[in-house]
Design a protein around this motif. Structure first.
Motif, PDB file in Angstrom:
ATOM      1  N   GLN A 112      17.852  -4.396  -3.835  1.00  0.00           N
ATOM      2  CA  GLN A 112      17.136  -4.359  -5.105  1.00  0.00           C
ATOM      3  C   GLN A 112      15.749  -3.724  -5.016  1.00  0.00           C
ATOM      4  O   GLN A 112      15.235  -3.225  -6.008  1.00  0.00           O
ATOM      5  N   ASP A 113      15.127  -3.761  -3.849  1.00  0.00           N
ATOM      6  CA  ASP A 113      13.741  -3.329  -3.730  1.00  0.00           C
ATOM      7  C   ASP A 113      13.637  -1.861  -3.326  1.00  0.00           C
ATOM      8  O   ASP A 113      14.527  -1.317  -2.672  1.00  0.00           O
ATOM      9  N   ASN A 114      12.522  -1.229  -3.692  1.00  0.00           N
ATOM     10  CA  ASN A 114      12.322   0.197  -3.464  1.00  0.00           C
ATOM     11  C   ASN A 114      10.882   0.429  -3.021  1.00  0.00           C
ATOM     12  O   ASN A 114       9.938   0.075  -3.734  1.00  0.00           O
ATOM     13  N   ALA A 115      10.712   1.012  -1.844  1.00  0.00           N
ATOM     14  CA  ALA A 115       9.380   1.248  -1.298  1.00  0.00           C
ATOM     15  C   ALA A 115       8.553   2.195  -2.158  1.00  0.00           C
ATOM     16  O   ALA A 115       7.326   2.247  -2.019  1.00  0.00           O
ATOM     17  N   GLU A 116       9.205   2.952  -3.049  1.00  0.00           N
ATOM     18  CA  GLU A 116       8.475   3.915  -3.878  1.00  0.00           C
ATOM     19  C   GLU A 116       7.418   3.228  -4.737  1.00  0.00           C
ATOM     20  O   GLU A 116       6.421   3.857  -5.129  1.00  0.00           O
ATOM     21  N   GLU A 117       7.606   1.962  -4.991  1.00  0.00           N
ATOM     22  CA  GLU A 117       6.627   1.188  -5.750  1.00  0.00           C
ATOM     23  C   GLU A 117       5.251   1.212  -5.074  1.00  0.00           C
ATOM     24  O   GLU A 117       4.224   1.078  -5.733  1.00  0.00           O
ATOM     25  N   LEU A 155      15.944  -1.426   9.933  1.00  0.00           N
ATOM     26  CA  LEU A 155      14.901  -0.412  10.062  1.00  0.00           C
ATOM     27  C   LEU A 155      13.536  -1.095  10.119  1.00  0.00           C
ATOM     28  O   LEU A 155      13.176  -1.628  11.163  1.00  0.00           O
ATOM     29  N   SER A 156      12.778  -1.147   9.036  1.00  0.00           N
ATOM     30  CA  SER A 156      11.415  -1.715   9.057  1.00  0.00           C
ATOM     31  C   SER A 156      11.354  -2.904   8.112  1.00  0.00           C
ATOM     32  O   SER A 156      11.076  -2.738   6.922  1.00  0.00           O
ATOM     33  N   CYS A 157      11.610  -4.102   8.628  1.00  0.00           N
ATOM     34  CA  CYS A 157      11.665  -5.297   7.781  1.00  0.00           C
ATOM     35  C   CYS A 157      10.314  -6.000   7.798  1.00  0.00           C
ATOM     36  O   CYS A 157       9.944  -6.659   8.773  1.00  0.00           O
ATOM     37  N   THR A 158       9.580  -5.844   6.725  1.00  0.00           N
ATOM     38  CA  THR A 158       8.249  -6.417   6.564  1.00  0.00           C
ATOM     39  C   THR A 158       8.091  -6.883   5.117  1.00  0.00           C
ATOM     40  O   THR A 158       8.868  -6.479   4.245  1.00  0.00           O
ATOM     41  N   PRO A 159       7.094  -7.723   4.838  1.00  0.00           N
ATOM     42  CA  PRO A 159       6.903  -8.156   3.444  1.00  0.00           C
ATOM     43  C   PRO A 159       6.729  -6.998   2.471  1.00  0.00           C
ATOM     44  O   PRO A 159       7.196  -7.053   1.336  1.00  0.00           O
ATOM     45  N   LYS A 160       6.027  -5.938   2.888  1.00  0.00           N
ATOM     46  CA  LYS A 160       5.915  -4.727   2.085  1.00  0.00           C
ATOM     47  C   LYS A 160       5.778  -3.535   3.030  1.00  0.00           C
ATOM     48  O   LYS A 160       5.414  -3.701   4.195  1.00  0.00           O
ATOM     49  N   PRO A 161       6.081  -2.321   2.566  1.00  0.00           N
ATOM     50  CA  PRO A 161       5.959  -1.141   3.441  1.00  0.00           C
ATOM     51  C   PRO A 161       4.509  -0.952   3.869  1.00  0.00           C
ATOM     52  O   PRO A 161       3.578  -1.143   3.075  1.00  0.00           O
ATOM     53  N   GLU A 162       4.339  -0.537   5.151  1.00  0.00           N
ATOM     54  CA  GLU A 162       2.992  -0.524   5.718  1.00  0.00           C
ATOM     55  C   GLU A 162       2.467   0.864   6.069  1.00  0.00           C
ATOM     56  O   GLU A 162       1.301   0.998   6.431  1.00  0.00           O
ATOM     57  N   ASN A 163       3.289   1.910   5.983  1.00  0.00           N
ATOM     58  CA  ASN A 163       2.838   3.248   6.355  1.00  0.00           C
ATOM     59  C   ASN A 163       3.769   4.290   5.729  1.00  0.00           C
ATOM     60  O   ASN A 163       4.746   3.942   5.050  1.00  0.00           O
ATOM     61  N   TRP A 170      11.743   1.051   4.878  1.00  0.00           N
ATOM     62  CA  TRP A 170      11.450  -0.347   4.537  1.00  0.00           C
ATOM     63  C   TRP A 170      12.707  -1.127   4.182  1.00  0.00           C
ATOM     64  O   TRP A 170      13.579  -0.664   3.446  1.00  0.00           O
ATOM     65  N   LEU A 171      12.761  -2.371   4.702  1.00  0.00           N
ATOM     66  CA  LEU A 171      13.742  -3.371   4.288  1.00  0.00           C
ATOM     67  C   LEU A 171      12.958  -4.602   3.874  1.00  0.00           C
ATOM     68  O   LEU A 171      12.282  -5.231   4.698  1.00  0.00           O
ATOM     69  N   SER A 172      13.015  -4.963   2.608  1.00  0.00           N
ATOM     70  CA  SER A 172      12.303  -6.158   2.139  1.00  0.00           C
ATOM     71  C   SER A 172      12.992  -7.407   2.681  1.00  0.00           C
ATOM     72  O   SER A 172      14.179  -7.396   3.024  1.00  0.00           O
ATOM     73  N   VAL A 198      29.415  -1.451  11.143  1.00  0.00           N
ATOM     74  CA  VAL A 198      27.994  -1.146  11.304  1.00  0.00           C
ATOM     75  C   VAL A 198      27.419  -0.860   9.929  1.00  0.00           C
ATOM     76  O   VAL A 198      28.025  -0.141   9.128  1.00  0.00           O
ATOM     77  N   ALA A 199      26.258  -1.455   9.623  1.00  0.00           N
ATOM     78  CA  ALA A 199      25.577  -1.197   8.359  1.00  0.00           C
ATOM     79  C   ALA A 199      24.082  -1.084   8.627  1.00  0.00           C
ATOM     80  O   ALA A 199      23.555  -1.697   9.557  1.00  0.00           O
ATOM     81  N   TYR A 200      23.403  -0.302   7.794  1.00  0.00           N
ATOM     82  CA  TYR A 200      21.962  -0.143   7.940  1.00  0.00           C
ATOM     83  C   TYR A 200      21.221  -1.180   7.106  1.00  0.00           C
ATOM     84  O   TYR A 200      21.567  -1.429   5.950  1.00  0.00           O
ATOM     85  N   GLY A 201      20.199  -1.766   7.715  1.00  0.00           N
ATOM     86  CA  GLY A 201      19.328  -2.682   7.010  1.00  0.00           C
ATOM     87  C   GLY A 201      18.166  -1.921   6.415  1.00  0.00           C
ATOM     88  O   GLY A 201      17.133  -1.724   7.064  1.00  0.00           O
ATOM     89  N   VAL A 202      18.330  -1.452   5.192  1.00  0.00           N
ATOM     90  CA  VAL A 202      17.304  -0.674   4.510  1.00  0.00           C
ATOM     91  C   VAL A 202      17.381  -1.007   3.024  1.00  0.00           C
ATOM     92  O   VAL A 202      18.460  -1.289   2.489  1.00  0.00           O
TER      93      VAL A 202
END
Length: 276
Positions: A226-231, A163-171, A178-180, A201-205
């Motif tokens: 382990q990571d959660n964009a809610e942070e 999905l959205s692989c970035t150092p941190k969620p951007e929007n 987000w995928l860390s 098939v697996a989702y990258g999230v």
């Protein structure tokens, strides 16, 4: 493992993957169309190669156990510009893997294979293809190629719909998608190391509270993000305008890719979303 091959090794995701993959095999062979990086691991070799050239790709896979295929042009573009790196390149990887008797292909697919699905529809890994662009269509092609090579030739494949692989969620959208980088590396490790996968098939999230897709059908991979964009939610929501309920950049899983015209780049729209 004796040897792992990584394509797209100079990209942002490939760069994050190289140290981890070097630790999983006696030899890591990294490749990209760019020149070699200056930080190769002691057991890592690098070969510059064009994915669209079978004569350049096939020799790289000789003696390998697994190929991690992350090489591609990463944006929407006219079909003719994607044909070589994204379509023919995928065929060359699978065919070369078959010829050299590899065990498995781990492929960087994308949410854009189902990018026109509604964000609120709650899909899982069994969702039929619904590409949003020629770029997304290439991901569908490679996934179908992987299924066919498994069913006809016994070559395993794990297709990771990132999905959205970035150092941190951007929007706002990334609070779900987000995928860390840490979780991305873990996901690829599990795709390489899982005992048997057939065609998967697996989702990258990441482990986001608002994730719009589910991996409940593939627990056997052992992927435990382990990571959660809610942070980051309070910071992002405070800076962002209210989302338009008619904006396909939010209402469809492909985000900006779902709203651009076929053949027109979408990465610039993603960057714009990050500014508000």
């Amino acid at each position: 493992m004796k040897k792992i091959v990584l394509t797209g090794a100079r990209g942002a995701l490939g760069t994050s993957l190289r140290p981890a993959l070097a630790g999983l095999a006696d030899t890591l062979l990294s490749t990209d169309i760019q020149d070699a990086p200056d930080d190769l691991a002691p057991n890592e070799t690098y070969v510059r190669a064009d994915l669209a050239r079978m004569d350049e790709v096939a020799p790289l896979l000789e003696g390998a156990d697994v190929v991690v295929h992350f090489g591609a042009r990463v944006d929407e573009a006219p079909f003719e510009e994607l044909l070589g790196p994204n379509y023919i390149g995928a065929y060359n990887i699978w065919e070369a893997a078959h010829r050299h008797g590899l065990r498995r292909v781990v492929y960087a697919s994308s949410i854009h294979a189902v990018g026109l699905c509604e964000t609120a529809s709650g899909i899982d890994t069994r969702e039929p293809h619904r590409p949003d662009t020629f770029y997304g269509l290439a991901k569908c092609f490679a996934e179908d190629l992987g299924r066919m090579y498994w069913e006809k030739r016994g070559l395993e494949a794990v297709c990771l719909r990132i999905l959205s692989c970035t150092p941190k969620p951007e929007n706002l959208r990334a609070l779900g998608t987000w995928l860390s980088h840490r979780d991305m590396v873990h996901l690829v490790e599990r795709a390489v190391l899982a005992p048997t996968v057939g065609f998967t098939v697996a989702y990258g999230v990441s482990n986001n509270d608002r994730a719009p897709v589910s991996n409940h059908t593939v627990p056997f991979l052992g992927y435990r993000p382990q990571d959660n964009a809610e942070e980051y939610a309070a910071e992002i929501e405070a800076a962002a305008p209210e989302a338009d309920p008619q904006d396909m950049g939010y209402t469809r899983l492909g985000g900006p890719f779902a709203k651009v015209r076929l053949g027109e780049g979408a990465v610039s729209l993603i960057k714009a979303m990050g500014k508000g």
